[in-house]
Enzyme design. Structure first.
Site, mmCIF file in Angstrom:
data_model
loop_
_atom_site.group_PDB
_atom_site.id
_atom_site.type_symbol
_atom_site.label_atom_id
_atom_site.label_comp_id
_atom_site.label_asym_id
_atom_site.label_seq_id
_atom_site.Cartn_x
_atom_site.Cartn_y
_atom_site.Cartn_z
ATOM 1 N N HIS A 1 0.843 -1.210 0.000
ATOM 2 C CA HIS A 1 0.000 0.000 0.000
ATOM 3 C C HIS A 1 0.875 1.257 0.000
ATOM 4 O O HIS A 1 0.666 2.170 -0.813
ATOM 5 C CB HIS A 1 -0.904 -0.024 1.235
ATOM 6 C CG HIS A 1 -1.783 1.173 1.388
ATOM 7 N ND1 HIS A 1 -3.128 1.166 1.092
ATOM 8 C CD2 HIS A 1 -1.506 2.445 1.811
ATOM 9 C CE1 HIS A 1 -3.637 2.364 1.326
ATOM 10 N NE2 HIS A 1 -2.671 3.157 1.769
ATOM 11 N N GLU A 2 1.864 1.295 0.892
ATOM 12 C CA GLU A 2 2.722 2.471 0.992
ATOM 13 C C GLU A 2 3.652 2.601 -0.208
ATOM 14 O O GLU A 2 3.874 3.709 -0.720
ATOM 15 C CB GLU A 2 3.530 2.428 2.289
ATOM 16 C CG GLU A 2 2.703 2.586 3.556
ATOM 17 C CD GLU A 2 1.917 3.891 3.590
ATOM 18 O OE1 GLU A 2 2.399 4.896 3.026
ATOM 19 O OE2 GLU A 2 0.825 3.902 4.185
ATOM 20 N N HIS B 1 1.955 4.239 -3.147
ATOM 21 C CA HIS B 1 1.917 5.702 -3.071
ATOM 22 C C HIS B 1 3.221 6.295 -3.614
ATOM 23 O O HIS B 1 3.209 7.216 -4.437
ATOM 24 C CB HIS B 1 1.754 6.166 -1.616
ATOM 25 C CG HIS B 1 0.392 5.959 -1.045
ATOM 26 N ND1 HIS B 1 -0.759 6.318 -1.698
ATOM 27 C CD2 HIS B 1 0.005 5.441 0.157
ATOM 28 C CE1 HIS B 1 -1.801 6.024 -0.932
ATOM 29 N NE2 HIS B 1 -1.364 5.490 0.200
#
Length: 225
Positions: A24-25, A28
């Site tokens: 998820h990170e 980004h």
């Protein structure tokens, strides 16, 4: 629902939770890089090494307590830094950067659903590896679906708030951003009064139902953990 010891729960959930939060990170940071911001790359955050992303509270303590208490498991990692001013079109691009995290969880939910399906096939073939694959696949679907839906809520600092802010006119976006210092307390209040569950459960259920339909999984498979 199967009864698991704490050690068994940790074994089942550890890899799916670490991947869900880490990817998820990284998503980004990767999208930010493609849109002009190299901050995450320069700080060594574009890596799947979970130790680069672990937040002691959000990655370890909160998921661990939720495992003990039962119910949904979720958490968070150290946010990947993004320098707004480095993006090609900051207001528009920030929406893409924010949406990348939930999009990554969506893709991972599909991958883990495939793992669960393969596990079931191995179980039917009486192959021992099938059961742990199925359990881990189910855990992966649940954590990624929960993280995706939670992060899409338009509550600062969740990703949904970044997307919404990019669509709002400048003055309204500024006023909306001033909610951020209180966002965590808003989430806690929604959780305490049961409102968060009322909001998220229909969305999570719809996603789980879609995966059951697409991959021809048993209707109750996501109730085994």
């Amino acid at each position: 629902m199967f009864e698991f010891s704490l050690v068994q729960k940790i074994i089942i959930w550890a890899i799916p939770v670490l991947f869900a939060i880490t990817v998820h990170e990284v998503a980004h940071g990767w999208v930010a890089l493609k849109l002009g911001d190299r901050t995450a790359q320069m700080l060594g955050r574009l890596t799947l090494n979970p130790f680069k992303h672990i937040d002691p509270i959000g990655t370890l303590l909160v998921p661990g307590l939720l495992l003990l208490l039962g119910g949904f498991v979720f958490g968070w990692a150290k946010p990947v830094p993004v320098s707004y001013q480095n993006l090609h079109q900051p207001k528009r691009d920030m929406a893409w950067v924010a949406a990348a995290g939930p999009a990554a969880n969506f893709i991972m939910a599909i991958i883990w659903a495939i793992v669960a399906k393969l596990g079931l096939m191995l179980i039917h073939a009486d192959i021992t590896l099938g059961q742990p694959m199925m359990f881990m696949g189910v855990a992966g679907v649940l954590i990624n679906t929960m993280l995706m839906m939670l992060n899409l809520l338009p509550i600062p600092p969740l990703d949904g708030s970044r997307v919404l802010s990019s669509w709002l006119p400048g003055p309204m976006a500024y006023k909306f951003s001033r909610i951020e210092p209180y966002g965590f307390f808003i989430l806690l209040a929604l959780l305490y009064f049961g409102i968060l569950n009322l909001i998220l459960w229909p969305l999570v259920s719809a996603m789980l139902g879609l995966l059951v339909s697409v991959f021809h999984l048993p209707a109750q498979i996501f109730s085994i953990l």
